[in-house]
Write an enzyme that holds these catalytic residues in place. Structure first.
Site, PDB file in Angstrom:
ATOM      1  N   ASP A   3      -5.578   9.791   9.867  1.00 54.43           N
ATOM      2  CA  ASP A   3      -4.315   9.300  10.527  1.00 54.43           C
ATOM      3  C   ASP A   3      -3.885   9.784  12.010  1.00 54.43           C
ATOM      4  O   ASP A   3      -4.031  10.875  12.287  1.00 54.43           O
ATOM      5  CB  ASP A   3      -3.343   9.657   9.371  1.00 54.43           C
ATOM      6  CG  ASP A   3      -3.277   8.805   8.250  1.00 54.43           C
ATOM      7  OD1 ASP A   3      -3.285   7.542   8.386  1.00 54.43           O
ATOM      8  OD2 ASP A   3      -3.624   9.423   7.139  1.00 54.43           O
TER       9      ASP A   3
ATOM     10  N   GLU B 142       0.917  -1.234  -0.122  1.00 57.35           N
ATOM     11  CA  GLU B 142      -0.076  -0.013  -0.042  1.00 57.35           C
ATOM     12  C   GLU B 142       0.905   1.176  -0.008  1.00 57.35           C
ATOM     13  O   GLU B 142       1.864   1.385   0.947  1.00 57.35           O
ATOM     14  CB  GLU B 142      -0.811  -0.055   1.304  1.00 57.35           C
ATOM     15  CG  GLU B 142      -2.432   0.241   1.422  1.00 57.35           C
ATOM     16  CD  GLU B 142      -2.896   0.202   2.661  1.00 57.35           C
ATOM     17  OE1 GLU B 142      -2.657   1.274   3.181  1.00 57.35           O
ATOM     18  OE2 GLU B 142      -3.192  -0.650   3.072  1.00 57.35           O
TER      19      GLU B 142
END
Ligand code: PLP
Lengths: 403, 277
Positions: free
Chosen positions: B65, B54
């Site tokens: 995040d 990824e």
């Protein structure tokens, strides 16, 4: 043609708005929408909110004919909608009381909010205090430096303030951090967003709680004349005071609508917050809207003398109004805003917030071009006490302490 | 889901099932700490046994995040990393590893800015197999899904521990490649313990998928024990991100060989936990 007051349709204003959020927030957003739709026309809720708006916050606020300013400028009559007189010192209190009451009805005890200038943080802290809720406020560390006084006010009011040190350390990063908190504590936390931005249903909810500004203007005008206003002028950061003022007049084409964005040091310098004027379509903070961004979609640093206008996005309904040409969006530079700040102080004895000074400045320009039998209503979104330090510093830096 | 039969991701999961293994998906931030080192990092991770890579494209406002990936994102942007550089990196990786599935993880605005069509075509051409967009919802995905289908790119959607069964089913219908199960209430970042609700969520989603969609679990995973536990409860793959960035960050003296060894060994210990015993 669709009645403009019917928007949002399916959560959107034309192609703008919508919900672009992490999956964890979907249940919370849906719960919020359901709760709001159920309660918004509930007479008991309305009565309770009205009680606080009137007895606690001081509504209705006056619609004041600024005769001295009008005489000075020459042209259309300038009226000021005095949101600066609202408890807390800005229109933000309308939204904070509305959403805190909604949160309480939803059984949420913990409120989180972002703040830039600190006005929304102060409004949230006040509303939470009076309604017995716990408030935690996210504020960029640079904004904390710029707006020390509001930090102390929030703390005095019992709120916990988290300093945000990521990204540009200003409002947009405070929103990011508030969203992260919400993702983490979604079960018991209510996110009280401060303007007509964010994922649906926020732009609608905040607008509805700010509509009281425009509704009052409508009824107050009846007392002074039979005509509707010729123009409404408001500053636009996220766009909540403007949307609250515009909304009741959206479907009356005889009323011109002007939103004034922060031109900062000038559009050409790149140091401004004129999202609608020079921004482009993008996706941020849960909505499709206009943004100030680079060619790759990274969000730009913005600048304005007023921290409350210093935001790289804007409410999606404003983008829609711009695109269908129902409202016109213009800019006012730091210097012009500062000039209006001094003018209004001296001519009317009213120290306006720097945000609101942008609207005053444009209204002065506009009034000159209009006839004396016409009228302009400026929403004076806040008072300027919070800005005194900023004004002193700005004068030292750019004007060399003269005047 | 049948339109993706030729996609490397689907093939990889078939292969893993035949070998009775769980998949290991490793996240790296594109161009971090710098493009050269980044290429070496990817090699070590593949050598260590990662099944799927990824690649994160840094975004200025990464709301899903936690601190570790935020910081990496911020620093990458400060170093001038942009989507074009990340796509180049994918192009190179694709040349070196013709078969490894590569996903882009980023935020919707990065695609929106160039136009979903144009960005996705360029990504496909560079060798990308699909996208993970943590702020893309099924409600807003019309255009995104249209081009995912046309270009045979996987559109990986996320489900959270609080997602309703009704919505999980809708997500299973549109998600291709796999469904990304967010293991916790929170942002990306390592966690010491695993909550019971996480395991229940995996079990539930697995059941609702009737084995027709692959389930990958991410957010907070960093140890072999966690990998085993997630697998036992029905995960087809696990996703590890912040822990890898943390190892990169701990390489203070810029010793690239040492970093490569560390990463390779770390990935191997995780992959070891993916074997069915
Ligand atoms: C006094 C005042 N006016 C205007 C604004 C801008 O917000 P909005 O555009 O949502 O009205 C702010 C925001 O902090 C403010 O404090």
């Amino acid at each position: 043609m669709t009645n403009l007051q019917e928007f949002p349709i399916a959560g959107k204003y034309g192609r703008y708005g919508g919900k672009y959020i992490p999956e964890t927030l979907i249940p919370a957003i849906n719960e919020l929408e359901d709760a709001y739709i159920k309660i918004r026309n509930n007479p008991k809720f309305k009565r309770e909110l009205n009680y606080y708006l009137q007895n606690y916050a001081g509504r209705p606020t006056p619609l004041y004919f600024a005769k001295n300013l009008t005489d000075y400028v020459g042209g259309a009559k300038i009226y000021l909608k005095r949101e600066d007189l609202l408890h807390g010192g800005a229109h933000k209190t309308n939204n904070c009381l509305g959403q805190c009451l909604l949160a309480k009805k939803m059984g949420k005890k913990r409120i989180i909010a972002e703040t830039g200038a600190g006005q929304h943080g102060v409004g949230t802290a006040m509303a939470a205090a009076v309604l017995g809720l716990k408030a935690e406020i996210y504020m960029g560390s640079i904004d904390i430096e710029r707006q020390k006084l509001n930090l102390f006010r929030m703390e005095l009011l019992g709120a916990k303030v988290h300093s945000v040190n990521t990204g540009t350390k200003t409002l947009k990063d405070a929103i990011n951090e508030a969203l992260r908190d919400w993702i983490t504590n979604v079960k018991d936390t209510y996110y009280l967003i401060g303007s007509v931005v964010g994922p649906h249903p926020y732009p609608m909810i905040v607008r509805d709680f700010q509509r009281v500004i425009g509704e009052e203007i409508k009824s107050q005008l009846k007392d002074i004349s039979t005509r509707s206003p010729d123009a409404l002028v408001c500053c636009v950061g996220g766009g909540s005071n403007a949307m609250g003022t515009f909304f009741p007049f959206l479907d009356d084409d005889t009323v011109s609508l002007y939103g004034v964005e922060a031109g900062g040091l000038g559009i050409r310098t790149g140091k401004h917050s004129a999202t609608l004027k020079v921004g482009s379509e993008g996706i941020l903070h849960g909505m499709r809207t206009y943004l100030l961004q680079d060619e790759y979609g990274q969000i730009n640093d913005t600048h304005s003398i007023s921290a409350g206008l210093d935001y790289p996005g804007v409410g999606p309904q404003h983008v829609h109004l711009k695109n269908i040409q129902r409202a016109e969006y213009v800019t006012c530079n730091d210097n012009a805003a500062l000039d209006a700040f001094f003018k209004l102080s001296r001519l009317e004895g009213i120290i306006p917030a720097l945000e609101s000074s942008h609207a005053v400045s444009y209204a002065m320009k506009l009034a000159k071009k209009m006839r004396a039998d016409q009228n302009i209503i400026v929403t004076l979104s806040g008072r300027g006490d919070k800005d005194i330090d900023q004004v002193i510093n700005f004068r030292k830096k750019y004007i060399g302490g003269s005047k | 889901m049948s339109h993706l039969l030729n996609n490397r991701i689907e093939k990889k999961f078939c292969e893993l099932k035949l070998k009775k293994q769980k998949g290991l998906i490793c996240y790296v931030m594109g161009g971090y700490p710098d493009p050269k080192t980044n290429e070496k990092i990817i090699s070590s991770i593949v050598d260590g046994g990662a099944d799927i890579i990824e690649i994160g494209i840094p975004f200025s406002d990464p709301i899903a995040d936690g601190p570790i990936i935020q910081e990496a994102s911020f620093r990458a942007l400060q170093n001038g990393i942009n989507p074009d550089i990340c796509l180049n990196l994918i192009r190179k990786t694709r040349k070196t590893y013709p078969d490894i599935p590569i996903l882009i993880m980023t935020y919707s605005n990065i695609l929106q800015r160039k136009g979903f069509k144009k960005f996705m075509e360029t990504a496909k051409d560079a060798g990308t197999d699909g996208f993970i967009l943590p702020d893309m919802t099924i409600e807003e995905s019309k255009e995104y899904l249209e081009y995912s289908k046309k270009l045979e790119l996987a559109s990986v959607f996320l489900v959270a521990p609080n997602t309703s069964n009704f919505r999980i089913k809708k997500t299973l219908d549109v998600s291709t490649g796999f469904v990304y199960v967010v293991s916790v209430y929170g942002t990306t970042g390592m966690r010491n313990s695993i909550n019971k609700y996480t395991l229940n969520a995996i079990k539930n989603i697995k059941k609702l998928s009737s084995n027709r969609t692959n389930i990958s679990v991410g957010f907070g995973i960093s140890t072999p024990d966690q990998v085993k536990l997630m697998s036992n409860f029905g995960a087809d793959a696990v996703i590890v991100g912040s822990a890898i960035i943390q190892i990169i960050n701990s390489n203070k003296d810029n010793n690239i060989h040492q970093l490569q060894n560390k990463l390779k060994n770390y990935v191997t210990t995780l992959k070891d936990a993916c074997y069915d015993r």
